[in-house]
Design a protein around this motif. Structure first.
Motif, short mmCIF file in Angstrom:
data_model
loop_
_atom_site.label_atom_id
_atom_site.label_comp_id
_atom_site.label_asym_id
_atom_site.label_seq_id
_atom_site.Cartn_x
_atom_site.Cartn_y
_atom_site.Cartn_z
N VAL A 1 0.89 4.09 -3.08
CA VAL A 1 -0.29 5.59 -2.28
C VAL A 1 0.97 7.00 -2.99
CG1 VAL A 1 0.41 7.83 -0.26
CG2 VAL A 1 -0.98 5.77 -0.25
N SER A 2 2.93 6.09 -3.10
CA SER A 2 3.67 7.27 -3.95
C SER A 2 3.77 7.15 -5.63
CB SER A 2 4.84 6.51 -3.23
OG SER A 2 5.44 5.57 -3.69
N GLU A 3 3.41 5.82 -5.53
CA GLU A 3 2.73 5.99 -7.22
C GLU A 3 1.19 7.24 -7.92
OE1 GLU A 3 1.88 2.35 -8.80
OE2 GLU A 3 3.81 1.09 -8.13
N GLY A 4 0.85 7.85 -6.40
CA GLY A 4 0.03 8.60 -7.10
C GLY A 4 -0.82 7.80 -7.84
N GLU B 1 1.00 -1.28 0.16
CA GLU B 1 0.03 -0.02 -0.60
C GLU B 1 1.13 1.42 -0.05
OE1 GLU B 1 -3.07 0.33 3.17
OE2 GLU B 1 -4.69 -0.93 2.16
N GLU B 2 1.69 1.27 0.63
CA GLU B 2 3.00 2.56 0.86
C GLU B 2 3.61 2.74 -0.42
OE1 GLU B 2 4.47 -0.70 3.22
OE2 GLU B 2 2.02 -0.12 3.31
N GLU B 3 3.54 1.97 -1.03
CA GLU B 3 4.61 2.07 -2.69
C GLU B 3 3.54 2.96 -3.67
OE1 GLU B 3 6.69 -0.93 -3.60
OE2 GLU B 3 7.73 -1.49 -2.34
#
Length: 138
Positions: free
Chosen positions: A135-138, A131-133
């Motif tokens: 979010v950073s992908e947008g 999930e954290e990655e």
């Protein structure tokens, strides 16, 4: 409409590990209880190891006791495709990536609610993204 990813057999061999190639391009199956995701509990999404297509959400994953990662549904209606598989003297429904036609596994009608389906998928066909990655992908 999903844009197809098409590569030569040599390109797939160079892109994938030996196990990934055998499972995704040669319709192989990893032994039960051996894949890295069969008992994995992380939150995120599972993508096709060959082309990166989003396939399944961890929210749809459940423990089927089968030894393979199991999901009640794909992440979207157009993420996967299905076709009849008559190999090994059985009639089953094969699940493939809608984007690159990689073999993922099979779907059975013995899953839990709400769908009653069990998408039984090879770990070697999947790449997990936390999930954290995402979010950073947008």
């Amino acid at each position: 409409m999903v844009e197809k990813v098409v590569k030569t057999d040599e390109e797939w061999k160079n892109l994938l590990t030996r196990e990934e190639y055998i499972v995704t391009r040669r319709r192989g199956t990893e032994p039960p209880f051996t894949g890295k995701y069969y008992d994995f509990k992380g939150k995120g999404i599972y993508r096709c190891v060959a082309c990166g297509n989003d396939l399944f959400s961890s929210k749809a994953k459940f423990d089927s006791g089968s030894g393979w990662p199991s999901f009640v549904e794909p992440i979207s209606e157009d993420a996967v495709a299905e076709r009849e598989d008559e190999s090994y003297g059985m009639v089953r429904v094969e699940v493939i990536c809608a984007q690159c036609d990689s073999h993922l596994g099979h779907v059975f009608e013995d899953g839990p609610p709400p769908t009653g389906l069990r998408y039984c998928i090879n770990s070697a066909a999947l790449k997990f993204v936390p999930e954290e990655e995402l979010v950073s992908e947008g």
